[in-house]
Design an enzyme around this catalytic site. Structure first.
Site, mmCIF file in Angstrom:
data_model
loop_
_atom_site.group_PDB
_atom_site.id
_atom_site.type_symbol
_atom_site.label_atom_id
_atom_site.label_comp_id
_atom_site.label_asym_id
_atom_site.label_seq_id
_atom_site.Cartn_x
_atom_site.Cartn_y
_atom_site.Cartn_z
ATOM 1 N N HIS A 12 0.942 0.230 12.224
ATOM 2 C CA HIS A 12 -0.315 0.981 12.312
ATOM 3 C C HIS A 12 -0.269 2.067 13.390
ATOM 4 O O HIS A 12 -0.997 3.056 13.314
ATOM 5 C CB HIS A 12 -1.472 0.020 12.587
ATOM 6 C CG HIS A 12 -2.807 0.547 12.135
ATOM 7 N ND1 HIS A 12 -3.147 1.888 12.171
ATOM 8 C CD2 HIS A 12 -3.891 -0.082 11.625
ATOM 9 C CE1 HIS A 12 -4.378 2.044 11.719
ATOM 10 N NE2 HIS A 12 -4.846 0.861 11.377
ATOM 11 N N ASP B 8 0.443 9.352 -9.087
ATOM 12 C CA ASP B 8 1.123 9.159 -10.374
ATOM 13 C C ASP B 8 2.611 9.451 -10.194
ATOM 14 O O ASP B 8 3.003 10.585 -9.956
ATOM 15 C CB ASP B 8 0.510 10.087 -11.426
ATOM 16 C CG ASP B 8 1.154 9.944 -12.802
ATOM 17 O OD1 ASP B 8 2.111 9.160 -12.941
ATOM 18 O OD2 ASP B 8 0.705 10.639 -13.734
#
Length: 458
Positions: free
Chosen positions: A166, A400
């Site tokens: 993180h 995609d």
């Protein structure tokens, strides 16, 4: 559910030139990165349904090679992700160090599970989602910053699991990396469009240098490794209960609008005084449902946390494509459960969150940092703590890779604490998707409160 690891690859960034130093870098952490230094990794699983060419042979000969090649190319643009965190005795704070031979670990696995169920939105054992998340090497001395896992469900689909440190990037940066990888894979490109090209320049973060020391001091205050000031060891993760279950819920655009109207109707304030964004309305509703789910002592302290994006709040503003963290936790402190348990619990939370969001733009970062540090140190044992991960503004469903947009996405790391995940809805603009992990007995109560509350909204 049986999972078989078939391959572990070491994917290095594609070289920019014949010069080995081209894939070397030293990137110091900023104030916004330091806050997350000991925080558990950000973990996500993204599911892709395959309509055709979903056999094991097709996956190994076509899909996997494309994923590996495009990963190597995108890492050339996102070079820090191939590196490791280090904190030498000469440096006041850690840095990301990238060397020519560094790489990202990519685990390839095969599952015999029902893809439709695992990738669906209904109740599922959390252990099944967790198995799709790669392990991130988190040694104390020099932890890696990114690990990936691709899991095939033969003749059904596949998923990509991501685990990232993180302190290296926030949610917005993680999603931009995924979309960049998808763009290169789908189009066979070598370069990225401007809206996906990361800005690695750390000088764009203009904050007082004194804030770094304050955050490092806070980290050492909570660290279990008291004898090693420069330890990069993470705080111990919460143990995951074996009866933990996960669900994905939706608030439609119509739901949000009705809740917004309810807040206007029931609040004693003028609606012009309220910040009634989708974020505020959705989180106010979710938080009140969660407090009511817990029940119990009405006088227990509660705290709700969210991360505010400071890209447009600094002077000068930070570029939208900045690589790293540019978020800071904001806490709603000092409340008891009874504030949210009654019929006015939702509107109370709307007002609290509204005030909190509005105040960010009115306060200096130094003040926000001090309030967070003081509030964090004052948390009492037994406090019910909730938080929100993600955003409905990231546009993840645009990722995609060439086989269609994701059929679902799960933020796996919310099982480490009492947190919600939030994203945009896949098939309809407006509204939000919400991920939640609870013990089965608590989840049943939460679902009832969630659904019943929406039915009661006029």
């Amino acid at each position: 559910m049986a999972l078989k690891v078939t391959k572990i690859s070491q994917v290095s960034p594609a070289s920019n030139s014949s010069n080995d130093s081209a894939n070397s870098m030293v990137l110091p952490l900023t104030f916004f990165d330091l806050r997350w230094l000991q925080f558990h990794p950000t973990e996500r699983v993204i599911f892709y349904k395959l309509i055709k060419d979903s056999s094991l042979q097709s996956f190994l000969s076509v899909i996997l090679p494309k994923l590996e090649l495009s990963l190597s190319i995108v890492l050339r643009h996102y070079l820090p992700l191939a590196g490791r965190l280090t904190w030498s005795s000469q440096d006041p704070k850690p840095s990301i160090i990238v060397s020519p031979n560094d790489y990202v670990s990519l685990t390839v696995a095969e599952s015999d599970a029902d893809f439709s169920r695992i990738s669906g939105k209904g109740l599922r054992p959390e252990s099944e989602i967790r198995s799709l998340v790669p392990e991130l090497s988190l040694s104390c001395d020099s932890p890696s910053v990114l690990s990936l896992q691709v899991t095939l469900f033969p003749n059904q689909g596949f998923c990509i699991g991501i685990a990232s440190h993180h302190s290296v990037m926030d949610g917005k940066t993680v999603i931009r990396f995924i979309k960049s990888w998808a763009h290169i894979c789908k189009h066979g490109a070598m370069d990225l469009p401007e809206d996906l090209t990361p800005v690695l320049d750390r000088t764009v973060i203009n904050v007082p240098s004194s804030l770094d020391a304050k955050i490092i001091e806070l980290l050492s205050y909570f660290s279990e490794v008291k004898d090693s000031f420069r330890s990069l060891k993470l705080l111990p993760p919460k143990e995951i209960s074996p009866d933990l279950v996960r669900i994905s819920l939706e608030l439609t655009r119509e739901n949000i609008e009705k809740l917004r109207e309810q807040a206007k109707r029931e609040s004693a304030r003028s609606h012009h005084e309220l910040h009634l964004s989708t974020f505020v309305v959705a989180n106010a509703y979710l938080w009140t449902c969660l407090v009511k789910t817990r029940g119990g002592d009405e006088n227990r302290p509660v705290r709700f946390m969210y991360a505010a994006d400071f890209r447009n709040r600094l002077d000068p503003p930070v570029p939208e494509m900045y690589f790293g963290n540019c978020v800071f936790p904001i806490g709603c402190f000092g409340y008891k459960a009874n504030v949210f348990l009654g019929e006015d619990g939702f509107v109370n939370m709307v007002e609290i969150l509204s005030d909190s969001v509005r105040s960010i733009g009115l306060r200096k970062l130094e003040t926000i940092c001090e309030l967070y540090i003081d509030g964090t140190k004052s948390v009492k044992p037994g406090t019910q703590i909730g938080s929100i991960a993600g955003s409905n503004q990231f546009g993840l469903y645009g990722s995609d890779f060439g086989w269609g947009k994701p059929c679902n996405s799960e933020t796996a790391s919310i099982d480490r604490n009492e947190a919600f995940s939030m994203s945009e809805r896949r098939d309809e603009p407006g509204g939000v998707e919400i991920g939640l992990c609870l013990k089965k007995c608590e989840m049943d109560i939460f679902i009832y409160l969630f659904q019943n509350g929406l039915e009661m909204v006029l």
